[in-house]
Motif scaffolding. Structure first.
Motif, PDB file in Angstrom:
ATOM      1  N   ILE A 132       0.835  -1.202   0.000  1.00 46.05           N
ATOM      2  CA  ILE A 132       0.000   0.000   0.000  1.00 46.05           C
ATOM      3  C   ILE A 132       0.868   1.250   0.000  1.00 46.05           C
ATOM      4  O   ILE A 132       1.802   1.374   0.800  1.00 46.05           O
ATOM      5  CB  ILE A 132      -0.934   0.013   1.227  1.00 46.05           C
ATOM      6  N   TYR A 133       0.534   2.178  -0.899  1.00 43.76           N
ATOM      7  CA  TYR A 133       1.209   3.479  -0.947  1.00 43.76           C
ATOM      8  C   TYR A 133       0.287   4.511  -0.299  1.00 43.76           C
ATOM      9  O   TYR A 133      -0.691   4.945  -0.908  1.00 43.76           O
ATOM     10  CB  TYR A 133       1.510   3.846  -2.395  1.00 43.76           C
ATOM     11  N   PRO A 134       0.557   4.922   0.949  1.00 44.76           N
ATOM     12  CA  PRO A 134      -0.298   5.922   1.606  1.00 44.76           C
ATOM     13  C   PRO A 134       0.112   7.332   1.194  1.00 44.76           C
ATOM     14  O   PRO A 134       1.182   7.804   1.550  1.00 44.76           O
ATOM     15  CB  PRO A 134      -0.035   5.679   3.105  1.00 44.76           C
ATOM     16  N   LYS A 187      -3.101  -2.358  13.281  1.00 43.47           N
ATOM     17  CA  LYS A 187      -2.820  -3.102  14.511  1.00 43.47           C
ATOM     18  C   LYS A 187      -4.108  -3.469  15.228  1.00 43.47           C
ATOM     19  O   LYS A 187      -4.264  -4.588  15.729  1.00 43.47           O
ATOM     20  CB  LYS A 187      -1.920  -2.268  15.413  1.00 43.47           C
ATOM     21  N   ARG A 188      -5.057  -2.529  15.271  1.00 47.42           N
ATOM     22  CA  ARG A 188      -6.339  -2.812  15.933  1.00 47.42           C
ATOM     23  C   ARG A 188      -7.091  -3.929  15.241  1.00 47.42           C
ATOM     24  O   ARG A 188      -7.792  -4.714  15.873  1.00 47.42           O
ATOM     25  CB  ARG A 188      -7.203  -1.547  15.960  1.00 47.42           C
ATOM     26  N   MET A 189      -6.959  -4.000  13.924  1.00 43.77           N
ATOM     27  CA  MET A 189      -7.681  -5.022  13.163  1.00 43.77           C
ATOM     28  C   MET A 189      -6.867  -6.295  12.977  1.00 43.77           C
ATOM     29  O   MET A 189      -7.342  -7.241  12.362  1.00 43.77           O
ATOM     30  CB  MET A 189      -8.046  -4.454  11.787  1.00 43.77           C
ATOM     31  N   GLN A 190      -5.633  -6.279  13.489  1.00 44.79           N
ATOM     32  CA  GLN A 190      -4.715  -7.409  13.292  1.00 44.79           C
ATOM     33  C   GLN A 190      -4.555  -7.688  11.797  1.00 44.79           C
ATOM     34  O   GLN A 190      -4.543  -8.840  11.342  1.00 44.79           O
ATOM     35  CB  GLN A 190      -5.218  -8.648  14.034  1.00 44.79           C
ATOM     36  N   ALA A 191      -4.458  -6.609  11.015  1.00 45.71           N
ATOM     37  CA  ALA A 191      -4.320  -6.716   9.565  1.00 45.71           C
ATOM     38  C   ALA A 191      -2.845  -6.629   9.177  1.00 45.71           C
ATOM     39  O   ALA A 191      -2.041  -6.012   9.867  1.00 45.71           O
ATOM     40  CB  ALA A 191      -5.106  -5.613   8.875  1.00 45.71           C
ATOM     41  N   SER A 192      -2.493  -7.222   8.041  1.00 44.99           N
ATOM     42  CA  SER A 192      -1.111  -7.226   7.580  1.00 44.99           C
ATOM     43  C   SER A 192      -1.026  -6.593   6.192  1.00 44.99           C
ATOM     44  O   SER A 192      -1.814  -6.922   5.301  1.00 44.99           O
ATOM     45  CB  SER A 192      -0.579  -8.662   7.526  1.00 44.99           C
ATOM     46  N   PHE A 193      -0.086  -5.627   6.041  1.00 44.91           N
ATOM     47  CA  PHE A 193       0.155  -5.027   4.736  1.00 44.91           C
ATOM     48  C   PHE A 193       1.582  -4.495   4.710  1.00 44.91           C
ATOM     49  O   PHE A 193       2.228  -4.356   5.748  1.00 44.91           O
ATOM     50  CB  PHE A 193      -0.850  -3.896   4.457  1.00 44.91           C
ATOM     51  N   HIS A 194       2.089  -4.200   3.512  1.00 47.22           N
ATOM     52  CA  HIS A 194       3.435  -3.653   3.340  1.00 47.22           C
ATOM     53  C   HIS A 194       3.317  -2.195   2.877  1.00 47.22           C
ATOM     54  O   HIS A 194       2.859  -1.938   1.765  1.00 47.22           O
ATOM     55  CB  HIS A 194       4.230  -4.441   2.303  1.00 47.22           C
ATOM     56  N   PRO A 195       3.678  -1.203   3.719  1.00 49.70           N
ATOM     57  CA  PRO A 195       3.687   0.183   3.254  1.00 49.70           C
ATOM     58  C   PRO A 195       4.884   0.416   2.337  1.00 49.70           C
ATOM     59  O   PRO A 195       6.000  -0.043   2.619  1.00 49.70           O
ATOM     60  CB  PRO A 195       3.801   0.987   4.550  1.00 49.70           C
ATOM     61  N   VAL A 196       4.682   1.118   1.223  1.00 47.66           N
ATOM     62  CA  VAL A 196       5.772   1.410   0.285  1.00 47.66           C
ATOM     63  C   VAL A 196       5.824   2.915   0.072  1.00 47.66           C
ATOM     64  O   VAL A 196       4.878   3.648   0.363  1.00 47.66           O
ATOM     65  CB  VAL A 196       5.576   0.679  -1.055  1.00 47.66           C
TER      66      VAL A 196
END
Length: 529
Positions: free
Chosen positions: A382-384, A397-406
């Motif tokens: 994900i590009y924020p 973190k609250r959702m226990q979700a996993s992603f890679h910030p780029v």
């Protein structure tokens, strides 16, 4: 005429070369190479750490070597003198350099903030500004309060006598000659922040203004001075420390700006007629300000048309009636709709004020025709863009979700941005659309909306903790129990932040509260004073 208005709205001046000229040459070179001049917010130089630049979409390391004392001294020697609040500037610009000092008074850190004059920012509320009413602007740091205040002064000065009380030279810029962005308005500088209230009164007594503009009302004496100015028939436009009307009302120092709050004991007959407890909270006096504007984003405002009615409604547990939401749509047109303000607990959870009558759009709108398909074994990249990374990390973190910030589009599976940044049509947005990169557009980057976006992307259920909400609900139950006759109530142990919120609720109910015990079992006791 419409094209002219659009041009004015987009007209930005920042004198960026002036702030670039005070930086070390290698840092200048990196910033020039980066090329994102319009998105640069601050340059951070801390002794013994690598220099960084803060952009609208995150922070970038400028080089791998640490900042030394010579470089700190190099910058300090090229800016104006630091005043009592450790701020300095560059003459006839809006840039601000803030210093961090050690215990001996030596400068060991610098925050070089880029100041920009954005012409046309008050078009969204120009009718209110020109109405002659006293206006108070609220909003988080960096949301554009001072920019809007500066533009209001410029527009009003074309027809009326305007005096700006410029405590930190943020409105009119550094130096004796003010920045052209304030137009014909006159500017009074303040020798030290502690004397701001005296300069406010001096401006009225000596210079015959029709409008006074003041940034950052934060002390009790300044609140008293603001009331004095309003009582003399001078229009007052200012900002205050606080994000919403709710938390300003709970601030014992500044609640006087809204008329103040006092505890009133009703007769038995009056209490039965009102169907309330005998001891209630009521507004003490007429508010200093007629209109209050909460800046949720640069192009999204919540307008309380009558501060008196909004305060009275909140104290009686009702929804304020004359509250509207103003925002710019995708075509740049200003839209005004009736808004339903949120409770203090809902605001703490990061929600935004919905449009009344079910007219509010969903928290997340998707630009792609369908959600992105994500392979379970490979978290999305994900590009924020224009998104607060800390909030995005907290939402995940609250959702226990996993992603890679780029950091760029080339390596991203998708982009997340806000409606504000998407509507600006920057180079980054245009390139993303040209390359077909999926773009998820949020109204704002609150934790609640980021969670909704991640839920749509990853198709997972939210597991948001409700600790704060439950703790505040427990405090409200305790307050009611004391009103019903209980002498005191001991709440469950909480962390320091949650305890502070519980103390605020007790204070607003005119009750006493104390913290007792040792961490991590420290808890709040609420009782009748």
């Amino acid at each position: 005429m419409k094209d002219a208005d659009n041009h004015l709205h987009n007209h930005i001046t920042d004198n960026l070369d002036a702030v670039m000229g005070i930086l070390p040459e290698d840092i200048q070179a990196f910033l020039q190479e980066e090329g994102r001049r319009d998105e640069l917010l601050e340059v951070i130089l801390d002794l013994g750490r690598v220099p960084t630049a803060r952009y609208t979409d995150g922070e970038v390391v400028l080089r791998e070597t640490e900042v030394d004392r010579e470089e700190i001294r190099y910058v300090v020697d090229r800016v104006g003198e630091f005043d009592d609040d450790n701020r300095a500037g560059i003459a006839r610009t809006l840039h601000r350099i803030a210093a961090i000092r050690n215990r001996k008074g030596d400068v060991v850190g610098l925050t070089c903030r880029v100041g920009r004059a954005v012409y046309g920012t008050i078009a969204i509320i120009q009718d209110i500004v020109e109405s002659g009413k006293n206006i108070l602007l609220l909003g988080r740091p960096g949301v554009g309060k001072t920019t809007m205040l500066r533009e209001a002064a410029r527009v009003l000065a074309e027809k009326r006598r305007v005096v700006i009380v410029d405590t930190s030279n943020e409105i009119g810029g550094d130096g004796d000659i003010p920045h052209p962005a304030i137009g014909r308005a006159r500017r009074m500088q303040v020798e030290t922040p502690a004397l701001q209230h005296e300069v406010m009164i001096e401006a009225v007594e000596n210079h015959n203004p029709e409008v006074i503009v003041i940034d950052e009302i934060g002390r009790e004496l300044e609140a008293v001075a603001a009331r004095t100015i309003a009582e003399r028939g001078v229009q007052l436009i200012g900002t205050a420390h606080g994000n919403t009307l709710d938390n300003l009302l709970l601030n014992p120092t500044l609640s006087d700006l809204l008329g103040g709050v006092e505890s009133v004991t009703l007769s038995d007959e009056e209490a039965r007629r009102r169907n309330t407890q005998k001891t209630i909270l009521e507004r003490r006096a007429p508010p200093t300000f007629d209109v209050l504007i909460e800046i949720e984003a640069r192009q999204r405002l919540i307008v309380h048309q009558s501060v008196a009615e909004s305060v009275d409604a909140l104290l009686r547990g009702r929804e304020p009636a004359e509250v509207t939401c103003r925002y710019r749509d995708a075509n740049g047109e200003v839209q005004t709709e009736k808004a339903k303000p949120l409770s203090l607990r809902e605001r703490e959870r990061g929600q935004r004020s919905p449009v009344a009558g079910g007219g509010g759009a969903a928290q997340v709108s998707l630009v792609p025709a369908s959600p992105l398909s994500v392979v379970d074994s490979e978290p999305p990249r994900i590009y924020p863009y224009g998104i607060n990374r800390n909030r995005l990390d907290k939402a995940a973190k609250r959702m226990q979700a996993s992603f890679h910030p780029v950091r760029g589009m080339a390596e991203a599976d998708l982009m997340i941005t806000t409606k504000e940044f998407y509507s600006q049509r920057t180079r980054v947005i245009r390139e993303a659309e040209q390359t077909g990169l999926p773009i998820y557009v949020l109204r704002s980057d609150t934790i609640a909306e980021l969670q909704g976006c991640l839920r749509d992307i990853l198709e997972i259920e939210t597991k948001e903790p409700r600790l704060l909400e439950e703790a505040l609900a427990e405090a409200e139950v305790a307050i009611q129990a004391i009103r019903d006759g209980e002498h005191e109530v001991l709440l469950a142990p909480q962390n320091a932040y949650v305890r502070r919120r519980q103390h605020e609720l007790a204070r607003a109910a005119d009750l006493e509260s104390l913290s007792r015990g040792k961490e991590p079992n420290r808890q709040v006791r609420i009782f009748q004073g």
